[in-house]
Design a protein around this motif. Structure first.
Motif, PDB file in Angstrom:
ATOM      1  N   ILE A  80      -0.495 -11.460   2.362  1.00 38.09           N
ATOM      2  CA  ILE A  80      -0.566 -12.692   1.558  1.00 38.09           C
ATOM      3  C   ILE A  80      -1.999 -13.058   1.174  1.00 38.09           C
ATOM      4  O   ILE A  80      -2.263 -13.401   0.010  1.00 38.09           O
ATOM      5  N   PRO A  81      -3.019 -13.027   2.085  1.00 37.85           N
ATOM      6  CA  PRO A  81      -4.402 -13.379   1.678  1.00 37.85           C
ATOM      7  C   PRO A  81      -4.952 -12.476   0.580  1.00 37.85           C
ATOM      8  O   PRO A  81      -5.784 -12.909  -0.214  1.00 37.85           O
ATOM      9  N   LEU A 106      -3.275 -11.352  -1.926  1.00 34.90           N
ATOM     10  CA  LEU A 106      -2.723 -11.821  -3.185  1.00 34.90           C
ATOM     11  C   LEU A 106      -3.365 -13.113  -3.674  1.00 34.90           C
ATOM     12  O   LEU A 106      -3.470 -13.348  -4.876  1.00 34.90           O
ATOM     13  N   GLY A 107      -3.794 -13.972  -2.763  1.00 30.99           N
ATOM     14  CA  GLY A 107      -4.351 -15.249  -3.179  1.00 30.99           C
ATOM     15  C   GLY A 107      -3.303 -16.105  -3.847  1.00 30.99           C
ATOM     16  O   GLY A 107      -2.167 -16.231  -3.369  1.00 30.99           O
ATOM     17  N   ARG A 108      -3.635 -16.663  -5.014  1.00 24.85           N
ATOM     18  CA  ARG A 108      -2.713 -17.562  -5.699  1.00 24.85           C
ATOM     19  C   ARG A 108      -1.573 -16.809  -6.391  1.00 24.85           C
ATOM     20  O   ARG A 108      -0.683 -17.420  -6.964  1.00 24.85           O
ATOM     21  N   ARG A 109      -1.568 -15.471  -6.352  1.00 26.26           N
ATOM     22  CA  ARG A 109      -0.448 -14.700  -6.920  1.00 26.26           C
ATOM     23  C   ARG A 109       0.814 -14.805  -6.048  1.00 26.26           C
ATOM     24  O   ARG A 109       1.915 -14.482  -6.507  1.00 26.26           O
ATOM     25  N   HIS A 110       0.615 -15.152  -4.787  1.00 24.52           N
ATOM     26  CA  HIS A 110       1.747 -15.365  -3.875  1.00 24.52           C
ATOM     27  C   HIS A 110       2.275 -16.779  -4.055  1.00 24.52           C
ATOM     28  O   HIS A 110       1.477 -17.697  -4.247  1.00 24.52           O
ATOM     29  N   PRO A 111       3.562 -17.044  -4.037  1.00 24.12           N
ATOM     30  CA  PRO A 111       4.674 -16.117  -3.720  1.00 24.12           C
ATOM     31  C   PRO A 111       5.314 -15.489  -4.955  1.00 24.12           C
ATOM     32  O   PRO A 111       6.312 -14.781  -4.842  1.00 24.12           O
ATOM     33  N   ALA A 112       4.782 -15.792  -6.156  1.00 19.93           N
ATOM     34  CA  ALA A 112       5.428 -15.290  -7.368  1.00 19.93           C
ATOM     35  C   ALA A 112       5.475 -13.770  -7.405  1.00 19.93           C
ATOM     36  O   ALA A 112       6.338 -13.170  -8.068  1.00 19.93           O
ATOM     37  N   ALA A 113       4.545 -13.095  -6.674  1.00 20.57           N
ATOM     38  CA  ALA A 113       4.483 -11.635  -6.731  1.00 20.57           C
ATOM     39  C   ALA A 113       5.641 -10.969  -5.995  1.00 20.57           C
ATOM     40  O   ALA A 113       5.974  -9.807  -6.269  1.00 20.57           O
ATOM     41  N   PHE A 114       6.284 -11.681  -5.053  1.00 20.55           N
ATOM     42  CA  PHE A 114       7.312 -11.063  -4.220  1.00 20.55           C
ATOM     43  C   PHE A 114       8.553 -10.775  -5.063  1.00 20.55           C
ATOM     44  O   PHE A 114       9.119 -11.660  -5.705  1.00 20.55           O
TER      45      PHE A 114
END
Length: 681
Positions: free
Chosen positions: A79-80, A82-90
Motif C-alpha cells: 500500500i505505501p 501505491l500512495g494515493r493510487r490505493h485503493p482504486a488500484a486494487f
C-alpha cells in the motif's frame, strides 16, 4: 469493478482458506469478482489461489498481475508504494494504475507473460506521481511467471522493495565522506584566501601555528610561523595587544575590538605604518576545557577609518559653512534694516535718505553675490552650469575683475601690480565667469594679506597656453591646507578671525569654472606666513580670426511711457517693482494673484506683462498658457520673474509661452533693459 457491501462475504468456506484477516484480505472478500475480468472466484485457477495466499500473508511488498489485462492484486505491505493510487488500484488493470512509469514496467511484464522469462531490477530510478507531485523513487523488484493448471502463463508475481530511503542515505553518506575528505583542503584554502587576516596562536608564548596570506600582508610577509608572536613581531610590543592576548588566555573570555590602531614596522629600517583593524581574539580549548591557544581574526579597516574621518571633517566643514553663511547673511541684513529705519525716520533729511538707499543697494547686491555663488557651485557639481562662450581679450577680463575688487584692495592699503603681455591676448571663454575667477583670486589675496601688503597679477602667453599668477604676501598655507583649499566649504582661517571670511566656496567655484573652460587652477605656498601663489592656466584662442572688439557701453535711450502688467502674490515685491516702473514714467497694472492678472490682461491689453510663477489660484505658467490661447495675447511680451533659476525652470517657462525668464532680484538697470527690449518706442 463494483464494491457491494450488502452482498454475502465471498470466498467463504473452502475458498477463504489462506486469506488472512488483513486490510487487503478483507478487500478481497468484499469484491464481487464476477463483474471483473477475473470472473467468479470459484473459477480461479489453483495457481492463482496459491500465489494470492502467499502474497496476502507476506509482510514483504508483493503483488500479482493476472490475465490479459494484468489485473492488480496486492498485499498490505504494498500500500505505501501505491500512495494515493490505493485503493482504486486494487482489481484494476496495472497499465491504468502505473501509466506514468509504464514505459519501464510494460516491456518487462510483456517479456514475462509472453515468453515466461523472469526479470530482475536492482535500485532502478522511477519518476512517479504517487502523492500529488513528481518524485524520484528507487526500487528493486523481480517479475516471475505464474502458470495455469494447464501449463500456460496466467500472470506474473512480483516481490519488490523500495530503495528510495536507502539510496538517499547512501548518497548522504557519500557526500559526508567526500566533505570529510575535502575538509582539510577546504579549510586550508579558506584559511589562506580569507579576505580578513587569520592566525592561530598556541600556548602562553602565543606561538604562530598558522597564519594566512592576509595576515602576512598586514605585517609585511615576515617569517613568523613557529615563532612566538612578540619575538617574531617586536614592533607590535607596547601597543596593548600582548595584554589583550594574556587576558583572553587567562580568563577564557573572547575579545572584540573595533578600529584599533596598529603601528607596524615591516622591516627593522622601514617606516612605521599606521593601520586600523577590527579584531577578535577567540580562546581555543582542549577536550578538558582548558584554554590552550587563541584564534585571531580580523580585517584591515584603515581605508574605512580614513573615509569615516573624511566624512566627519566634511560634516564639520558643512557645519562651519552654515555658521559662516548665517554670519555672512546677518552682516548685510543689519545695515539694511538700519538704513530702512533711517530712511523711514521723519527726522532724516534728503542727504541721509539718499545715503540709506545707497547702503540698502550695496548690501543687497552683496547678498545677491553670496546667493549666486551658492547656486553656481550647485550647478557645477550637477553639470548644469552653462558658459556663454565668446571671443574675449584678457585685458578686458582683468579690468572687469579689478573694478570689482579695487575698493577692497584700497581699503586695506595693499600695493597692486598688474603685468600683462604687450600684445593683446585672445581667449575663447565666458568673459563674466573668467572675470569672476580673477576677482575671487584677487579678493582672497586681499582678505588674507595683512594691511599694506603686496599683491601681483602677472600673465604670460606661450605655446598656446595663457598662465596667470596671483601672488600675495599674506598668511600663506600649510601643506595640508594646500590639498584641501579647493574643497567645498574650506576656509584656511575662520570668518570669526577675519570679517571678510566669506562662505568658503569661492575657490571651489573658481576651480570648477576654470575646469569648465578646459584649464587648471593650482596653489603653492612656502608655508605659513610666507604668502601664496595661485596659478591659472587656460588655452589660448586657436587663431587670430577669433580677435574681438573691445566692448563699448551701450548708448542711452530716451524713456517712453508704456503700459505694464505686474503680478506677484508678495505684496512688498509687487509694490516695489511697480514703484520702480512708475518712477520711469510707465503705467503699471498690479495683480495680487494669477486670476486677477489674467482678468487685467484681457481687459486692458498691456504692452508687457511681468508675472511671478508661484501665485495662488493660477500659477504664472497657467496665466501665460491662457494668454497665449487668446487672439489678443498671442504676441504679447511675457516675462517670468521668479526665485526658481535652474535651466529646467527656464525651459518650463519657455514651454508655457514666456518670452523671457528672469531670476529674482532684478537690478533696476536690467529692468530698464527689459522694457527697452520688449517695448520699443
Amino acid at each position: 469493478m463494483n464494491n457491494k457491501a450488502a452482498r454475502p462475504i465471498l470466498l467463504a468456506g473452502a475458498e477463504s482458506r489462506g486469506v488472512p484477516p488483513t486490510a487487503m484480505g478483507q478487500q478481497l472478500r468484499q469484491v464481487d469478482w464476477s463483474d471483473t475480468a477475473l470472473g467468479p472466484e470459484a473459477g480461479w485457477p489453483h495457481s492463482l489461489r496459491i500465489a494470492l495466499g502467499i502474497c496476502l500473508n507476506s509482510r514483504f511488498p508483493m503483488f500479482i498481475w493476472w490475465g490479459p489485462s494484468l489485473i492488480n492484486l496486492y498485499n498490505d505491505a504494498y500500500i505505501p508504494v501505491l500512495g494515493r493510487r490505493h485503493p482504486a488500484a486494487f482489481g484494476r488493470p496495472a497499465r491504468d494504475t502505473w501509466a506514468d512509469v509504464w514505459d519501464v514496467l510494460g516491456p518487462q511484464a510483456q517479456q514475462v507473460i509472453e515468453r515466461g522469462s523472469p526479470t530482475w531490477n536492482q535500485s532502478v530510478l522511477l519518476v512517479m506521481d504517487r502523492n500529488g507531485f513528481p518524485e524520484d523513487t528507487y526500487f528493486t523488484w523481480s517479475y516471475s511467471p505464474i502458470f495455469n493448471d494447464d501449463g500456460s502463463i496466467g500472470g506474473l508475481f512480483c516481490a519488490c522493495q523500495e530503495e528510495t530511503a536507502r539510496i538517499a542515505a547512501e548518497r548522504e553518506r557519500d557526500r559526508l565522506v567526500r566533505e570529510a575528505q575535502d575538509a582539510v583542503v577546504t579549510l586550508k584554502t579558506w584559511f589562506d584566501q580569507a579576505p580578513g587576516f587569520v592566525a592561530l596562536l598556541r600556548g602562553p608564548e602565543f606561538v604562530f601555528d598558522m597564519v594566512n596570506d592576509a595576515y602576512l600582508q598586514l605585517v609585511g610577509h615576515r617569517q613568523i610561523v613557529g615563532r612566538p608572536a612578540f619575538e617574531a613581531l617586536p614592533d607590535i610590543r607596547n601597543q596593548g595587544y600582548e595584554e589583550l592576548l594574556q587576558r583572553v588566555l587567562t580568563t577564557g573570555e573572547p575579545f572584540i575590538g573595533r578600529a584599533l590602531r596598529l603601528n607596524v614596522q615591516e622591516t627593522p629600517e622601514g617606516e612605521v605604518r599606521e593601520c586600523f583593524v577590527d579584531l577578535m581574539y577567540q580562546p581555543v580549548r582542549d577536550a578538558d576545557g582548558a584554554v590552550i591557544g587563541i584564534f585571531a581574526q580580523g580585517h584591515d579597516v584603515t581605508e574605512q577609518v580614513h573615509a569615516v574621518n573624511a566624512l566627519r571633517q566634511a560634516d564639520q566643514r558643512k557645519d562651519e559653512f552654515l555658521a559662516t553663511l548665517a554670519h555672512e547673511l546677518r552682516n548685510p541684513l543689519a545695515p539694511i534694516r538700519q538704513a530702512v529705519a533711517v530712511a523711514a525716520s521723519p527726522k532724516a533729511d534728503e542727504a541721509r535718505k539718499s545715503w540709506a538707499m545707497a547702503v540698502i543697494d550695496r548690501q543687497a547686491s552683496h547678498m545677491a553675490v553670496l546667493l549666486e555663488d551658492l547656486l553656481d557651485v550647485s550647478r557645477i557639481s550637477r553639470g548644469r552650469l552653462e558658459l556663454r562662450v565668446e571671443a574675449v581679450v584678457l585685458e578686458d577680463v582683468v579690468n572687469a575683475a579689478l573694478e570689482s575688487v579695487q575698493p577692497l584692495i584700497q581699503s586695506r592699503r595693499h600695493r597692486l601690480s598688474v603685468v600683462l603681455p604687450e600684445a593683446p591676448v585672445r581667449l575663447r571663454g565666458d568673459p563674466v565667469r573668467l572675470a569672476q575667477v580673477l576677482s575671487n583670486l584677487l579678493s582672497n589675496a586681499a582678505k588674507y594679506t595683512d594691511p599694506d601688503g603686496q599683491i601681483t597679477l602677472e600673465a604670460q602667453a606661450a605655446h598656446g597656453v595663457l598662465t596667470v599668477r596671483v601672488r600675495d604676501t599674506g598668511i600663506g598655507l600649510s601643506p595640508a591646507s594646500q590639498h584641501e583649499i579647493f574643497g567645498m566649504f574650506s576656509q584656511v582661517t575662520s570668518a570669526l578671525h577675519r570679517s571678510e571670511g566669506g562662505l568658503g566656496i569661492g575657490l571651489a567655484l573658481s576651480k570648477g569654472l576654470v575646469e569648465l573652460h578646459g584649464g587648471r587652477l593650482a596653489v603653492h605656498s612656502e608655508g605659513l606666513g610666507r604668502g601664496s601663489v595661485f596659478t591659472l592656466s587656460l588655452p589660448l584662442a586657436a587663431s587670430e580670426s577669433e580677435a574681438v572688439k573691445r566692448s563699448q557701453p551701450a548708448g542711452g535711450r530716451e524713456s517712453t511711457r508704456h503700459t505694464v502688467l505686474v503680478a506677484d502674490d508678495n505684496a512688498d515685491a509687487l509694490e516695489s517693482l511697480a514703484v520702480l516702473l512708475e518712477l520711469d514714467g510707465h503705467q503699471v497694472l498690479k495683480a495680487r494673484n494669477g486670476r486677477e492678472a489674467l482678468e487685467l490682461a484681457g481687459r486692458v491689453r498691456p504692452q508687457l506683462a511681468i508675472l511671478d510663477i508661484g501665485m495662488p489660484d493660477l500659477s504664472g505658467y497657467e496665466v501665460a498658457r491662457q494668454i497665449r490661447q487668446t487672439g489678443w495675447g498671442e504676441a504679447m511680451p511675457l516675462v517670468a520673474l521668479t526665485g526658481w533659476g535652474q535651466p529646467a525652470d527656464a525651459r518650463r517657462a519657455q514651454e508655457a509661452g514666456f518670452s523671457q525668464h528672469l531670476t529674482k532680484p532684478v537690478p533696476p538697470a536690467v529692468l530698464g533693459e527689459i522694457i527697452q527690449r520688449w517695448c520699443p518706442s
